[in-house]
Design an enzyme around this catalytic site. Sequence first.
Site, PDB file in Angstrom:
ATOM      1  N   LYS A 174       4.693   0.881 -14.450  1.00  0.00           N
ATOM      2  CA  LYS A 174       5.117   2.053 -13.667  1.00  0.00           C
ATOM      3  C   LYS A 174       4.371   2.147 -12.332  1.00  0.00           C
ATOM      4  CE  LYS A 174       3.149   6.079 -14.650  1.00  0.00           C
ATOM      5  NZ  LYS A 174       2.461   6.876 -13.641  1.00  0.00           N
ATOM      6  N   ASN A 175       3.047   1.990 -12.386  1.00  0.00           N
ATOM      7  CA  ASN A 175       2.283   2.239 -11.163  1.00  0.00           C
ATOM      8  C   ASN A 175       2.412   1.114 -10.137  1.00  0.00           C
ATOM      9  OD1 ASN A 175       1.622   4.706 -12.149  1.00  0.00           O
ATOM     10  ND2 ASN A 175      -0.428   4.137 -12.858  1.00  0.00           N
ATOM     11  N   ARG A 230       3.187  11.865  -8.222  1.00  0.00           N
ATOM     12  CA  ARG A 230       2.035  11.644  -7.361  1.00  0.00           C
ATOM     13  C   ARG A 230       2.357  10.586  -6.303  1.00  0.00           C
ATOM     14  NH1 ARG A 230      -2.057  14.104  -6.211  1.00  0.00           N
ATOM     15  NH2 ARG A 230      -3.621  12.901  -5.136  1.00  0.00           N
ATOM     16  N   CYS A 239      -0.015  14.254 -12.543  1.00  0.00           N
ATOM     17  CA  CYS A 239      -0.763  14.783 -13.678  1.00  0.00           C
ATOM     18  C   CYS A 239      -1.955  15.605 -13.222  1.00  0.00           C
ATOM     19  CB  CYS A 239      -1.240  13.619 -14.549  1.00  0.00           C
ATOM     20  SG  CYS A 239       0.064  12.994 -15.606  1.00  0.00           S
ATOM     21  N   ARG A 280      -7.890  15.413  -7.173  1.00  0.00           N
ATOM     22  CA  ARG A 280      -7.071  14.359  -6.588  1.00  0.00           C
ATOM     23  C   ARG A 280      -6.825  14.523  -5.083  1.00  0.00           C
ATOM     24  NH1 ARG A 280      -2.606  12.482 -10.900  1.00  0.00           N
ATOM     25  NH2 ARG A 280      -3.078  10.481  -9.946  1.00  0.00           N
ATOM     26  N   PRO A 281      -7.887  14.471  -4.276  1.00  0.00           N
ATOM     27  CA  PRO A 281      -7.707  14.571  -2.817  1.00  0.00           C
ATOM     28  C   PRO A 281      -7.002  13.339  -2.252  1.00  0.00           C
ATOM     29  CG  PRO A 281      -9.983  14.016  -3.350  1.00  0.00           C
ATOM     30  CD  PRO A 281      -9.285  14.254  -4.658  1.00  0.00           C
ATOM     31  N   ILE A 282      -6.502  13.454  -1.015  1.00  0.00           N
ATOM     32  CA  ILE A 282      -5.867  12.289  -0.370  1.00  0.00           C
ATOM     33  C   ILE A 282      -6.541  11.980   0.967  1.00  0.00           C
ATOM     34  CG2 ILE A 282      -3.596  12.458  -1.489  1.00  0.00           C
ATOM     35  CD1 ILE A 282      -2.686  13.819   1.191  1.00  0.00           C
ATOM     36  N   ASP A 283      -7.784  12.439   1.091  1.00  0.00           N
ATOM     37  CA  ASP A 283      -8.504  12.240   2.356  1.00  0.00           C
ATOM     38  C   ASP A 283      -8.619  10.770   2.758  1.00  0.00           C
ATOM     39  OD1 ASP A 283     -10.148  12.330  -0.051  1.00  0.00           O
ATOM     40  OD2 ASP A 283     -11.851  11.946   1.261  1.00  0.00           O
ATOM     41  N   ASP A 298      -6.946   5.496 -17.522  1.00  0.00           N
ATOM     42  CA  ASP A 298      -5.654   5.806 -18.157  1.00  0.00           C
ATOM     43  C   ASP A 298      -5.638   5.453 -19.652  1.00  0.00           C
ATOM     44  OD1 ASP A 298      -4.773   6.730 -15.774  1.00  0.00           O
ATOM     45  OD2 ASP A 298      -3.491   5.027 -15.291  1.00  0.00           O
ATOM     46  N   ILE A 352     -13.815   8.669 -13.315  1.00  0.00           N
ATOM     47  CA  ILE A 352     -12.819   8.661 -12.229  1.00  0.00           C
ATOM     48  C   ILE A 352     -12.266  10.059 -11.952  1.00  0.00           C
ATOM     49  CG2 ILE A 352     -10.721   7.534 -11.331  1.00  0.00           C
ATOM     50  CD1 ILE A 352     -12.759   5.412 -12.113  1.00  0.00           C
ATOM     51  N   ARG A 357       7.247  10.704 -18.477  1.00  0.00           N
ATOM     52  CA  ARG A 357       7.021  10.275 -17.088  1.00  0.00           C
ATOM     53  C   ARG A 357       6.671   8.791 -17.033  1.00  0.00           C
ATOM     54  NH1 ARG A 357       3.202  14.170 -13.783  1.00  0.00           N
ATOM     55  NH2 ARG A 357       3.594  12.409 -12.432  1.00  0.00           N
TER      56      ARG A 357
HETATM   57  C1  EPZ Z   1      -3.668   5.959  -9.672  1.00  0.00           C
HETATM   58  O1  EPZ Z   1      -3.872   7.299  -9.235  1.00  0.00           O
HETATM   59  C2  EPZ Z   1      -2.700   6.035 -10.833  1.00  0.00           C
HETATM   60  N1  EPZ Z   1      -1.471   6.646 -10.376  1.00  0.00           N
HETATM   61  C3  EPZ Z   1      -3.309   6.839 -11.976  1.00  0.00           C
HETATM   62  O2  EPZ Z   1      -2.430   6.741 -13.085  1.00  0.00           O
HETATM   63  C4  EPZ Z   1      -4.655   6.225 -12.366  1.00  0.00           C
HETATM   64  O3  EPZ Z   1      -5.276   7.074 -13.306  1.00  0.00           O
HETATM   65  C5  EPZ Z   1      -5.561   6.092 -11.138  1.00  0.00           C
HETATM   66  O4  EPZ Z   1      -4.880   5.359 -10.088  1.00  0.00           O
HETATM   67  C6  EPZ Z   1      -6.870   5.358 -11.435  1.00  0.00           C
HETATM   68  O5  EPZ Z   1      -6.589   4.077 -11.953  1.00  0.00           O
HETATM   69  C7  EPZ Z   1      -0.561   5.919  -9.752  1.00  0.00           C
HETATM   70  O6  EPZ Z   1      -0.716   4.725  -9.543  1.00  0.00           O
HETATM   71  C8  EPZ Z   1       0.683   6.600  -9.344  1.00  0.00           C
HETATM   72  P1  EPZ Z   1      -7.180   6.867  -7.233  1.00  0.00           P
HETATM   73  P2  EPZ Z   1      -4.503   7.583  -7.826  1.00  0.00           P
HETATM   74  O7  EPZ Z   1      -6.843   7.125  -5.811  1.00  0.00           O
HETATM   75  O8  EPZ Z   1      -4.100   6.512  -6.890  1.00  0.00           O
HETATM   76  C9  EPZ Z   1     -10.678   9.786  -5.661  1.00  0.00           C
HETATM   77  C10 EPZ Z   1      -1.122   7.503 -14.855  1.00  0.00           C
HETATM   78  O9  EPZ Z   1      -1.399   8.076 -15.933  1.00  0.00           O
HETATM   79  N2  EPZ Z   1      -9.946   9.853  -4.384  1.00  0.00           N
HETATM   80  O10 EPZ Z   1      -7.508   5.466  -7.633  1.00  0.00           O
HETATM   81  O11 EPZ Z   1      -4.214   8.999  -7.480  1.00  0.00           O
HETATM   82  C11 EPZ Z   1      -9.922  10.442  -6.814  1.00  0.00           C
HETATM   83  O12 EPZ Z   1     -10.111  11.835  -6.846  1.00  0.00           O
HETATM   84  C12 EPZ Z   1      -1.812   7.919 -13.580  1.00  0.00           C
HETATM   85  O13 EPZ Z   1      -0.284   6.597 -14.754  1.00  0.00           O
HETATM   86  C13 EPZ Z   1     -10.505  10.547  -3.323  1.00  0.00           C
HETATM   87  O14 EPZ Z   1     -11.603  11.119  -3.413  1.00  0.00           O
HETATM   88  O15 EPZ Z   1      -6.054   7.440  -8.173  1.00  0.00           O
HETATM   89  C14 EPZ Z   1     -10.489   9.734  -8.013  1.00  0.00           C
HETATM   90  O16 EPZ Z   1     -11.707  10.303  -8.370  1.00  0.00           O
HETATM   91  C15 EPZ Z   1      -2.666   9.139 -13.764  1.00  0.00           C
HETATM   92  N3  EPZ Z   1      -9.810  10.592  -2.141  1.00  0.00           N
HETATM   93  C16 EPZ Z   1     -10.749   8.313  -7.485  1.00  0.00           C
HETATM   94  O17 EPZ Z   1     -10.775   8.429  -6.061  1.00  0.00           O
HETATM   95  C17 EPZ Z   1      -8.607   9.974  -1.980  1.00  0.00           C
HETATM   96  O18 EPZ Z   1      -8.034  10.046  -0.877  1.00  0.00           O
HETATM   97  C18 EPZ Z   1      -9.694   7.279  -7.868  1.00  0.00           C
HETATM   98  O19 EPZ Z   1      -8.403   7.803  -7.626  1.00  0.00           O
HETATM   99  C19 EPZ Z   1      -8.051   9.260  -3.068  1.00  0.00           C
HETATM  100  C20 EPZ Z   1      -8.752   9.212  -4.257  1.00  0.00           C
END
Ligand code: EPZ
Length: 431
Positions: A22-23, A93, A117, A122-125, A306, A328, A398
């Site tokens: 999926k991802n 997401r 979820c 979950r910031p996007i900074d 996950d 995480i 989902r």
């Molecule tokens: C992806 O989420 C997956 N989602 C998640 O899967 C998965 O849990 C996660 O990666 C970790 O492997 C998708 O691929 C759609 P990250 P993502 O950015 O990209 C912090 C599932 O169940 N962060 O790797 O949102 C964040 O808060 C889902 O399939 C920032 O601080 O995760 C976290 O602590 C749930 N700023 C860490 O980084 C940012 O701009 C990792 O998050 C982005 C992230």
Amino acid sequence: MEQYAIKGGSALVGEVEIGGAKNAALGILAASIMTDEDVVVENLPDVRDINIMLQAMESIGVRVEHIERHTVRLNAGNVYSQVIDGDYIKRIRASYYLIGALLGKYHSAEVTLPGGCNIGTRPIDLHLKGFRALGAKDASVSGGMIVAHADALKGAHIYLDMVSVGATINLLLAAAMAEGQTIIENAAKEPHVVDVANFLNCMGANIKGAGTDVIRIKGVSRLHGIEYAIIPDQIEAGTFMFAAAVTKGDITVKNVIPKHLESISAKLIEIGCEIEESDDAVRVVASKTLEHTHVKTLPYPGFPTDMQPQITVALGLAQGTSIVSESIFENRFKYVDELTRMGANIKVESSTAIIEGVKKYTGASISAPDLRAGAALVLAALAADGFTTIDDIKYIERGYEDFDVKLRNLGAMIEKVDSDYNLQRFKLSVS
Ligand code: EPZ
């Protein structure tokens, strides 16, 4: 409202085919917007998040043709808008990948802020910082939308403060057609990051180093159409592997890449399961009592966040005291309250769960708080004495295609019911 009705207690035995990741698929679908030519995507999972993504793409003019259940032909030659709005898109997401793809191709993108979820803030900074480094000076959140516009995109040297799957994929998309070279340092190494990079390279991009923590992208002026099959889903596979562990079963997950499952297999061996690997299958035999262990979730190749709820469910039935640390997402133990209602003995202190193994779970009426926790609670119910009903299965749907059907084929007594009458019928049929 649909719910799962489950009668626990049977060992799951047999083979299960794992679907596409999926991802990876979410990033790949977004990337397919970056060419005007036809793209055929195979091994696409038929799950809710993917179908919402396809709906969002159609809303801006992408032609989506379903060739069969898991294969689509996409054509983005007539995209007429770079704005994706609407409540439905908040449910996923990965809608933010459309920002990277539209910005990369059209230098303009506006997409409703993503939901997904509820497992942390979950910031996007990091995504926005990266877009700004590439030339989208206004990249920000404004009026509930993520906006990013640029006169031109120029390669940049980007250091990610945290390892982020989403930011790494988004920056691959935005940089694929930027002028010059982009370097992403501290990049995520997850198999789905590599799959999106491979997809873009097959379309004509020049990306090197995906799967390591430094990715180098030389921008190209044009991407072309391709046919591409998505890799198998590491987390769906891992979930079925743990289904074998908690039910004391014997399951072979087929159509997988065993290398992607190494951290999961290692933990299963540690807690007393036997693992047999072949080229594209892994068999888990769980004949013995489960043993306690310690786990910390980490970015790939570490143990995936996950899979944290699924291993916690297994350790809840293991002998002795186990510790699970979530590094995480800060809000990923919400399901523990539900598991406690089933008899688990787990104490959560900030990002750590201290688990005292119990002999059995008992059936209860519970709800799925999010996708992976929902799947883990299904596993707990399959191992439990008696009946369980699980509400809010929309979260599970989902990311898991035909979860109930696949489990039933392994001998599980599980049914999706939508009324009290059907629930009573199920209870009668299995008692
Ligand atoms: C992806 O989420 C997956 N989602 C998640 O899967 C998965 O849990 C996660 O990666 C970790 O492997 C998708 O691929 C759609 P990250 P993502 O950015 O990209 C912090 C599932 O169940 N962060 O790797 O949102 C964040 O808060 C889902 O399939 C920032 O601080 O995760 C976290 O602590 C749930 N700023 C860490 O980084 C940012 O701009 C990792 O998050 C982005 C992230």
